[in-house]
Every structure is written in C-alpha cells, then in structure tokens.
Design an enzyme around this catalytic site. Sequence first.
Site, PDB file in Angstrom:
ATOM      1  N   THR A  26       0.827  -1.217   0.000  1.00 48.78           N
ATOM      2  CA  THR A  26       0.000   0.000   0.000  1.00 48.78           C
ATOM      3  C   THR A  26       0.859   1.263   0.000  1.00 48.78           C
ATOM      4  OG1 THR A  26      -0.144  -0.364   2.366  1.00 48.78           O
ATOM      5  CG2 THR A  26      -2.102  -0.879   1.097  1.00 48.78           C
ATOM      6  N   SER A  59      32.302  -5.738   5.166  1.00 53.07           N
ATOM      7  CA  SER A  59      31.212  -6.471   5.801  1.00 53.07           C
ATOM      8  C   SER A  59      31.783  -7.642   6.591  1.00 53.07           C
ATOM      9  CB  SER A  59      30.241  -6.982   4.732  1.00 53.07           C
ATOM     10  OG  SER A  59      29.512  -8.082   5.255  1.00 53.07           O
ATOM     11  N   SER A 118      17.847  -4.394   3.613  1.00 48.50           N
ATOM     12  CA  SER A 118      18.296  -3.342   2.686  1.00 48.50           C
ATOM     13  C   SER A 118      18.055  -1.947   3.240  1.00 48.50           C
ATOM     14  CB  SER A 118      17.617  -3.460   1.321  1.00 48.50           C
ATOM     15  OG  SER A 118      16.605  -4.396   1.298  1.00 48.50           O
ATOM     16  N   ASP A 162       9.783   0.829   4.506  1.00 54.29           N
ATOM     17  CA  ASP A 162      10.897   0.162   5.184  1.00 54.29           C
ATOM     18  C   ASP A 162      11.876   1.172   5.775  1.00 54.29           C
ATOM     19  OD1 ASP A 162       9.600  -1.961   4.091  1.00 54.29           O
ATOM     20  OD2 ASP A 162      11.146  -2.430   2.605  1.00 54.29           O
TER      21      ASP A 162
HETATM   22  C1  GLA Z   1       9.039  -4.032   0.177  1.00 55.91           C
HETATM   23  C2  GLA Z   1       9.194  -2.549  -0.153  1.00 55.91           C
HETATM   24  C3  GLA Z   1       8.212  -1.686   0.630  1.00 55.91           C
HETATM   25  C4  GLA Z   1       6.784  -2.213   0.524  1.00 55.91           C
HETATM   26  C5  GLA Z   1       6.747  -3.718   0.781  1.00 55.91           C
HETATM   27  C6  GLA Z   1       5.383  -4.300   0.511  1.00 55.91           C
HETATM   28  O1  GLA Z   1       9.417  -4.282   1.494  1.00 55.91           O
HETATM   29  O2  GLA Z   1      10.504  -2.110   0.106  1.00 55.91           O
HETATM   30  O3  GLA Z   1       8.283  -0.343   0.200  1.00 55.91           O
HETATM   31  O4  GLA Z   1       6.216  -1.886  -0.695  1.00 55.91           O
HETATM   32  O5  GLA Z   1       7.686  -4.435  -0.005  1.00 55.91           O
HETATM   33  O6  GLA Z   1       4.460  -3.776   1.384  1.00 55.91           O
END
Ligand code: GLA
Length: 378
Positions: A26, A59, A118, A162
């Site tokens: 979303t 790393s 990430s 994220d």
């Molecule tokens: C990945 C993307 C997010 C989001 C999710 C699904 O994690 O990085 O921005 O779109 O998928 O909700």
Amino acid sequence: MESFRNFIPQITVQSPGRINFIGEHTDYNMGFVLPTAIDRKIIFKLRKNNSKKNCYVYSANYDTGFSFDLSEISISVKEWENYILGVIHEIQQLTDKLRGFDCVLSSDIPVGSGISSSAALECGLAFGLNELFELGLSNLTIVELSQRAEHNYVGTKCGIMDQYASVLSKKDHVILLDCKSVKHEFIPLKIEPYKVLLLNTNVSHSLASSEYNKRREECEKGVRIIQQVYHQVKSLRDVDEKMLAEFRGTLGETIYRRCNYIVEEKSRVLQAVEALKEKRLKDFGTLMYATHEGLTKEYEVSCPELDFLVEFSKKYKTIIGSRMMGGGFGGCTINLIHESAVEEFIEKASTAYFKKFSIKLDALEANPSGGTSILNDQ
Ligand code: GLA
C-alpha cells in the site's frame, strides 16, 4: 585495511530491520502501513580516514569489502555494493561535505527474508555519515534519500515504508504511517499474551524484484484509466470500492484484481488500528489472514512456501493471525501467537515444512524496538 577487531570507530550506529503488521504494497499506492522496527539490526562502525575521497566499507558477515573514490561513484555489478554506493550518490546530490571514511558493518538481520535488511543498510549508513560529517540532514531526508538510493542504484521501485520504519520507530509502538501525507501516529503495541513470531521460509524467489516493479506499474496503469473519468484521482488512495466497481470492465481482470486488493487493504489497515486500540486482538488477527488471502489470490505476490505456513497456522487456535510479510515471493510469515504455544508450534511447523519442501525453517521472535540510533557504549 587492518582487521575488523582492531578497528577503532569514531561513531557506532545501529540500524534495525522491520516488521509490518498490515498494509502490504500500500505504501507506493499512497495508502497506510503499520510497521515497526525490531531487535535485529546492522551495526556500523565509522571513522574519518583523513583522505579527501578514498572510502572503504567492510562487511564482517561476508568477510569482504570494497573501496571507492567519492569523485567516481557509479553503479557496481555487485548488488550489495549498490546499497552503499546509492546512498553516497544520493547524499552527494544534497551536500558536498562528504570526505574519505572507513566503515565496518555486521548484521544479525537475515538477508532476503522480508525484514528489510536493505533499508537498514541504506538508512544506517546515511544516518552514520550524517553524524560523522555533520551534514545536517533531517531524519525524513535520510529516509527519502535511502529510498531513492534503492530506486536509482538497486533498481527496486520501493515505497517509503521500510526506510521510514527503520529510522523513525519508537520502542513498544507501531507506526501508523499515512504514505500520502508522510505523517505518522505512534500506537502503543499492547498484544500480551501474544507474541510476534516470524517464520522464515528461507526461499527468496528471483521474481521478487521484477514482479515488485510490475505490480507498481499495474497499479499505476489502473490509476491512469480511472483518471480519464475522475481527474482528481492521483493514486489508488483516492479510489474507493464504489468507484473501482465502475471500471471493472475497462480495467481488465488482472488490473482490476490488483487495484481491488489495494482498495480493500487500505481500509483493512484502518480497521486493524481500531481493533488494536480497543484490544480486539482476534479481530486484528482475522484482518491479517484476510490480507494474506488478498496477497495470494488478487495481488499474486505469495508463493507455495508462504501459503503452506499460513495454512498450517490455521490448525492452531493459539495463533490468531498469520500472513506473508513484505514484498513477497519468499521471506517470512508474521504470526500472532499465544506466548505459551511458541515452542511447540515452531517444532511442529519446522517438521511439517521440512517434510513438504525439504527446506529448513527458521523461526525468530521479533520484539518491537526503536529506530536507527547512535550507540553510546564505545
Ligand atoms: C518491500 C518494499 C516496501 C513495501 C513492501 C510491501 O518491502 O521495500 O516499500 O512496498 O515491499 O508492502
């Protein structure tokens, strides 16, 4: 470079992975999401190296590093390097204050598991460099530049969830983020006697990145068609069920199903928030199951391994909600499980999963935590 053990940093930063209770796919449709950071993180040890433009990043997990010149930043053939280089590139669009630095990183976030290692990598580096070189970037700028790094250097046209959750989370709360206004509300996460259990399928199907971008395009196509009649519609955020129904024929079956999932998911998030506030946890869990159904059947971003685990959870009354989490095509399921049932369930699910797929299942309990921060204990 000297070994990792002898590295004396000027600053140490921790940057967490995230979970998302509800509101999947979303974010780039300007809807709502309900994520929070967890107690799995990447640790960055950083110091200036007194050079003008020579940098080194190592790393510890992979026992590998690479060096680069700040005046010659470009996309690498190695994917993990692009998370770093992308962040440097985006910072350079905003300021010329970066100088040579060394960085050692170590992580306990499983990669490719949908817990967003990430975003943790991008945001932690941006946050650390902001401190080290006193760049004066706000947290929101760090979030946004990290998202652009992923678009421009990694090639995934991700939403903002994220990075936002990794940087801005608050301990023991979830973030209700409105991805249109980019404003949030913290909601206390009171789910006792339930716990958050992540089950990692340990698969990460190669479709993930290409199908992700394709879903985004499908949604945008839907918006373009609806816009021809309703000019005020800028994203699926502005579309409700009634409006969408009018376009069922015009959109075509696939685009309609993608849009329908998003429209339904938008309202599920708000219903889930009400349920959480009123401590109706079973209702909250039922909405998580409904999200999974939509992701599998309408949005088509699940996979047999994830579907198996969600189905399996339904045999247990002690689990009130379960669904795939993140972009899809592998990674984890997120489960709301009664604290007394965790151990037995992990054992049963692992056995059944191995029997079916011959793949080891990893389980991890996720505890909500605060966002990216400087560690003081050095
Ligand atoms: C990945 C993307 C997010 C989001 C999710 C699904 O994690 O990085 O921005 O779109 O998928 O909700």
